[in-house]
Design a protein around this motif. Structure first.
Motif, PDB file in Angstrom:
ATOM      1  N   GLU A   1       1.034  -0.753  -0.174  1.00  0.00           N
ATOM      2  CA  GLU A   1      -0.015   0.231   0.118  1.00  0.00           C
ATOM      3  C   GLU A   1       0.959   0.917  -0.149  1.00  0.00           C
ATOM      4  O   GLU A   1       0.821   2.269  -0.462  1.00  0.00           O
ATOM      5  N   ASN A   2       1.959   1.132   0.686  1.00  0.00           N
ATOM      6  CA  ASN A   2       3.310   2.192   0.372  1.00  0.00           C
ATOM      7  C   ASN A   2       3.279   2.900  -1.050  1.00  0.00           C
ATOM      8  O   ASN A   2       3.798   3.777  -1.272  1.00  0.00           O
TER       9      ASN A   2
ATOM     10  N   GLN B   1      -6.102   2.690   7.569  1.00  0.00           N
ATOM     11  CA  GLN B   1      -4.426   2.214   8.453  1.00  0.00           C
ATOM     12  C   GLN B   1      -4.177   1.022   8.161  1.00  0.00           C
ATOM     13  O   GLN B   1      -2.220   1.365   8.354  1.00  0.00           O
ATOM     14  N   GLY B   2      -4.170   1.099   6.130  1.00  0.00           N
ATOM     15  CA  GLY B   2      -2.762  -0.181   5.768  1.00  0.00           C
ATOM     16  C   GLY B   2      -1.594   1.290   5.302  1.00  0.00           C
ATOM     17  O   GLY B   2      -0.495   0.326   5.199  1.00  0.00           O
ATOM     18  N   PHE B   3      -1.827   1.946   5.585  1.00  0.00           N
ATOM     19  CA  PHE B   3      -0.557   3.235   5.227  1.00  0.00           C
ATOM     20  C   PHE B   3       0.323   3.340   5.956  1.00  0.00           C
ATOM     21  O   PHE B   3       0.038   3.334   7.086  1.00  0.00           O
ATOM     22  N   LYS B   4       1.254   3.241   5.913  1.00  0.00           N
ATOM     23  CA  LYS B   4       2.671   4.216   6.594  1.00  0.00           C
ATOM     24  C   LYS B   4       3.144   4.998   6.850  1.00  0.00           C
ATOM     25  O   LYS B   4       2.223   5.312   6.152  1.00  0.00           O
ATOM     26  N   ASN B   5       4.330   5.771   7.695  1.00  0.00           N
ATOM     27  CA  ASN B   5       4.999   7.280   8.371  1.00  0.00           C
ATOM     28  C   ASN B   5       5.368   7.885   6.600  1.00  0.00           C
ATOM     29  O   ASN B   5       5.549   8.404   6.237  1.00  0.00           O
ATOM     30  N   ALA B   6       5.733   6.510   5.597  1.00  0.00           N
ATOM     31  CA  ALA B   6       6.496   6.305   4.360  1.00  0.00           C
ATOM     32  C   ALA B   6       5.635   7.178   3.514  1.00  0.00           C
ATOM     33  O   ALA B   6       5.853   8.338   2.713  1.00  0.00           O
ATOM     34  N   VAL B   7       4.170   7.674   3.863  1.00  0.00           N
ATOM     35  CA  VAL B   7       3.456   7.789   2.697  1.00  0.00           C
ATOM     36  C   VAL B   7       3.266   9.323   3.265  1.00  0.00           C
ATOM     37  O   VAL B   7       3.352  10.516   2.468  1.00  0.00           O
TER      38      VAL B   7
END
Length: 133
Positions: free
Chosen positions: A19-20, A44-50
């Motif tokens: 997802e990122n 919530q599937g996206f992380k801090n990289a996005v």
């Protein structure tokens, strides 16, 4: 999607893509196509990289988290617009299954379906004409 449920940009990737990867690619497309998007809500599937990538593009990315006290299915206020739009687009036969071999073809089908949805909203037509009266 915007808050009205209209598609701003589309990214079609393989199911194996994280997802990122999709989120970063989508933010790049949004930033390239418009300068009016300043905030993006993601699940919530996206992380801090996005979130970090969005900040570099000038887009505030907020991860909408589910309330841990909620049990079962509980619609998230802003996220529900996205799910409703997915459901509306799924009424178009070519989007029910992925018949296309190229991601660009799949993306064009989403744009075609969204054009139909927008035309129906403008004209007040509630059902496709081929279904009969």
């Amino acid at each position: 999607m915007d808050v009205l449920g209209l598609v701003i940009a589309v990214v079609v990737l393989a199911a194996s893509a994280h997802e990122n990867t999709a989120g970063i690619t989508l933010l790049d497309r949004v930033a390239a196509q418009t300068d009016t998007v300043h905030k993006a809500l993601v699940d919530q599937g996206f992380k801090n990289a996005v979130v970090t990538h969005g900040a570099r593009l000038g887009i505030d990315v907020e991860i909408v988290e589910r309330n841990p006290a909620d049990k079962g299915f509980v619609p998230q206020a802003k996220r529900w617009v996205v799910e409703q739009t997915y459901g509306t687009l799924a009424l178009h036969r070519r989007l029910v299954r992925d018949y296309e071999h190229r991601p660009a073809s799949s993306e064009s089908r989403v744009h075609w379906a969204m054009s139909d949805v927008m035309a129906r909203r403008l004209t007040g037509t509630s059902s496709p004409s081929w279904r009969g009266a």
